[in-house]
Scaffold this motif. Sequence first.
Motif, PDB file in Angstrom:
ATOM      1  N   ALA A 112     -35.049  41.982  50.371  1.00  7.39           N
ATOM      2  CA  ALA A 112     -34.798  40.838  51.247  1.00  7.39           C
ATOM      3  C   ALA A 112     -34.168  39.674  50.472  1.00  7.39           C
ATOM      4  N   ILE A 113     -34.652  39.426  49.266  1.00  5.70           N
ATOM      5  CA  ILE A 113     -34.094  38.351  48.437  1.00  5.70           C
ATOM      6  C   ILE A 113     -32.646  38.662  48.070  1.00  5.70           C
ATOM      7  N   GLU A 114     -32.373  39.915  47.692  1.00  3.95           N
ATOM      8  CA  GLU A 114     -31.002  40.304  47.356  1.00  3.95           C
ATOM      9  C   GLU A 114     -30.070  40.136  48.558  1.00  3.95           C
ATOM     10  N   PRO A 122     -24.834  32.968  43.157  1.00  2.00           N
ATOM     11  CA  PRO A 122     -24.642  33.674  41.886  1.00  2.00           C
ATOM     12  C   PRO A 122     -25.940  33.948  41.131  1.00  2.00           C
ATOM     13  N   PHE A 123     -26.859  34.665  41.776  1.00  2.00           N
ATOM     14  CA  PHE A 123     -28.136  34.984  41.156  1.00  2.00           C
ATOM     15  C   PHE A 123     -28.428  36.474  41.287  1.00  2.00           C
ATOM     16  N   VAL A 124     -29.318  36.954  40.429  1.00  2.00           N
ATOM     17  CA  VAL A 124     -29.801  38.332  40.502  1.00  2.00           C
ATOM     18  C   VAL A 124     -31.324  38.291  40.596  1.00  2.00           C
ATOM     19  N   VAL A 125     -31.900  39.364  41.109  1.00  2.00           N
ATOM     20  CA  VAL A 125     -33.357  39.485  41.207  1.00  2.00           C
ATOM     21  C   VAL A 125     -33.797  40.534  40.204  1.00  2.00           C
ATOM     22  N   GLN A 126     -34.830  40.217  39.452  1.00  2.00           N
ATOM     23  CA  GLN A 126     -35.336  41.133  38.435  1.00  2.00           C
ATOM     24  C   GLN A 126     -36.852  41.217  38.549  1.00  2.00           C
ATOM     25  N   ARG A 127     -37.368  42.421  38.361  1.00  2.00           N
ATOM     26  CA  ARG A 127     -38.824  42.592  38.326  1.00  2.00           C
ATOM     27  C   ARG A 127     -39.362  41.957  37.050  1.00  2.00           C
ATOM     28  N   ALA A 128     -40.494  41.255  37.189  1.00  2.00           N
ATOM     29  CA  ALA A 128     -41.099  40.612  36.017  1.00  2.00           C
ATOM     30  C   ALA A 128     -42.559  40.291  36.303  1.00  2.00           C
ATOM     31  N   ASP A 129     -43.417  40.564  35.355  1.00  2.00           N
ATOM     32  CA  ASP A 129     -44.834  40.192  35.420  1.00  2.00           C
ATOM     33  C   ASP A 129     -45.514  40.632  36.717  1.00  2.00           C
ATOM     34  N   GLY A 130     -45.191  41.825  37.193  1.00  2.00           N
ATOM     35  CA  GLY A 130     -45.802  42.338  38.407  1.00  2.00           C
ATOM     36  C   GLY A 130     -45.230  41.750  39.680  1.00  2.00           C
ATOM     37  N   GLY A 131     -44.207  40.916  39.549  1.00  2.00           N
ATOM     38  CA  GLY A 131     -43.548  40.300  40.699  1.00  2.00           C
ATOM     39  C   GLY A 131     -42.047  40.328  40.482  1.00  2.00           C
ATOM     40  N   ALA A 132     -41.394  39.251  40.854  1.00  2.00           N
ATOM     41  CA  ALA A 132     -39.939  39.184  40.706  1.00  2.00           C
ATOM     42  C   ALA A 132     -39.534  37.786  40.296  1.00  2.00           C
ATOM     43  N   VAL A 133     -38.340  37.686  39.721  1.00  2.00           N
ATOM     44  CA  VAL A 133     -37.763  36.405  39.349  1.00  2.00           C
ATOM     45  C   VAL A 133     -36.304  36.398  39.795  1.00  2.00           C
ATOM     46  N   VAL A 134     -35.860  35.257  40.318  1.00  2.00           N
ATOM     47  CA  VAL A 134     -34.453  35.067  40.681  1.00  2.00           C
ATOM     48  C   VAL A 134     -33.851  34.243  39.557  1.00  2.00           C
ATOM     49  N   ARG A 135     -32.731  34.764  38.982  1.00  2.00           N
ATOM     50  CA  ARG A 135     -32.153  34.095  37.812  1.00  2.00           C
ATOM     51  C   ARG A 135     -30.635  34.253  37.820  1.00  2.00           C
ATOM     52  N   PRO A 136     -29.942  33.426  37.023  1.00  2.00           N
ATOM     53  CA  PRO A 136     -28.506  33.630  36.838  1.00  2.00           C
ATOM     54  C   PRO A 136     -28.269  34.963  36.129  1.00  2.00           C
ATOM     55  N   PRO A 137     -27.149  35.630  36.373  1.00  2.00           N
ATOM     56  CA  PRO A 137     -26.923  36.947  35.797  1.00  2.00           C
ATOM     57  C   PRO A 137     -26.872  36.996  34.269  1.00  2.00           C
ATOM     58  N   GLY A 138     -26.539  35.906  33.604  1.00  2.00           N
ATOM     59  CA  GLY A 138     -26.439  35.933  32.136  1.00  2.00           C
ATOM     60  C   GLY A 138     -27.736  35.683  31.404  1.00  2.00           C
ATOM     61  N   ALA A 155     -36.142  51.610  44.261  1.00  2.00           N
ATOM     62  CA  ALA A 155     -35.941  50.167  44.368  1.00  2.00           C
ATOM     63  C   ALA A 155     -36.214  49.645  45.771  1.00  2.00           C
ATOM     64  N   HIS A 156     -36.320  50.553  46.741  1.00  2.00           N
ATOM     65  CA  HIS A 156     -36.601  50.169  48.122  1.00  2.00           C
ATOM     66  C   HIS A 156     -37.979  50.639  48.588  1.00  2.00           C
ATOM     67  N   GLY A 157     -38.874  50.925  47.638  1.00  2.00           N
ATOM     68  CA  GLY A 157     -40.246  51.289  47.983  1.00  2.00           C
ATOM     69  C   GLY A 157     -40.415  52.726  48.432  1.00  2.00           C
ATOM     70  N   LEU A 158     -39.485  53.591  48.046  1.00  2.00           N
ATOM     71  CA  LEU A 158     -39.564  55.000  48.419  1.00  2.00           C
ATOM     72  C   LEU A 158     -39.735  55.856  47.177  1.00  2.00           C
ATOM     73  N   HIS A 159     -40.367  56.997  47.355  1.00  2.00           N
ATOM     74  CA  HIS A 159     -40.550  57.945  46.261  1.00  2.00           C
ATOM     75  C   HIS A 159     -39.730  59.190  46.594  1.00  2.00           C
ATOM     76  N   ALA A 160     -38.890  59.610  45.651  1.00  2.00           N
ATOM     77  CA  ALA A 160     -38.074  60.807  45.876  1.00  2.00           C
ATOM     78  C   ALA A 160     -38.312  61.793  44.752  1.00  2.00           C
ATOM     79  N   GLU A 161     -38.432  63.045  45.125  1.00  2.00           N
ATOM     80  CA  GLU A 161     -38.613  64.129  44.169  1.00  2.00           C
ATOM     81  C   GLU A 161     -37.455  65.110  44.350  1.00  2.00           C
ATOM     82  N   ILE A 162     -36.829  65.476  43.243  1.00  2.00           N
ATOM     83  CA  ILE A 162     -35.712  66.414  43.300  1.00  2.00           C
ATOM     84  C   ILE A 162     -36.247  67.839  43.338  1.00  2.00           C
ATOM     85  N   VAL A 163     -35.786  68.603  44.314  1.00  2.00           N
ATOM     86  CA  VAL A 163     -36.130  70.017  44.438  1.00  2.00           C
ATOM     87  C   VAL A 163     -34.798  70.751  44.526  1.00  2.00           C
TER      88      VAL A 163
END
Length: 87
Positions: A59-61, A70-86, A24-32
């Motif tokens: 940054a938006i969060e 009282p908003f959440v950020v969600q990935r959508a359509d290759g970008g993001a949307v800020v919306r109410p949680p419900g 979620a922060h632009g990092l890739h992690a592999e479990i070893v």
Amino acid sequence: MNETIKVHVPRRGIGSDLTEALAAHGLHAEIVDSDETCVLHVTWAADERERLLAGAIHAIEAYLSDRMLPFVVQRADGGAVVRPPGD
């Protein structure tokens, strides 16, 4: 070549959760893991768009949290949307 860091974690379950959190922060992690340890090998995501999106969402969060909006950020359509949680 991408830089890689190692993050030692006490068990695989935490490693799995951290893998998702890091993504979620632009990092890739592999479990070893082995019988005795669990290690995450962490690098930047290879996809620049993914890194940009993760940084923007983070940054938006932070902005929303700082202002206690009282908003959440969600990935959508290759970008993001800020919306109410419900919604």
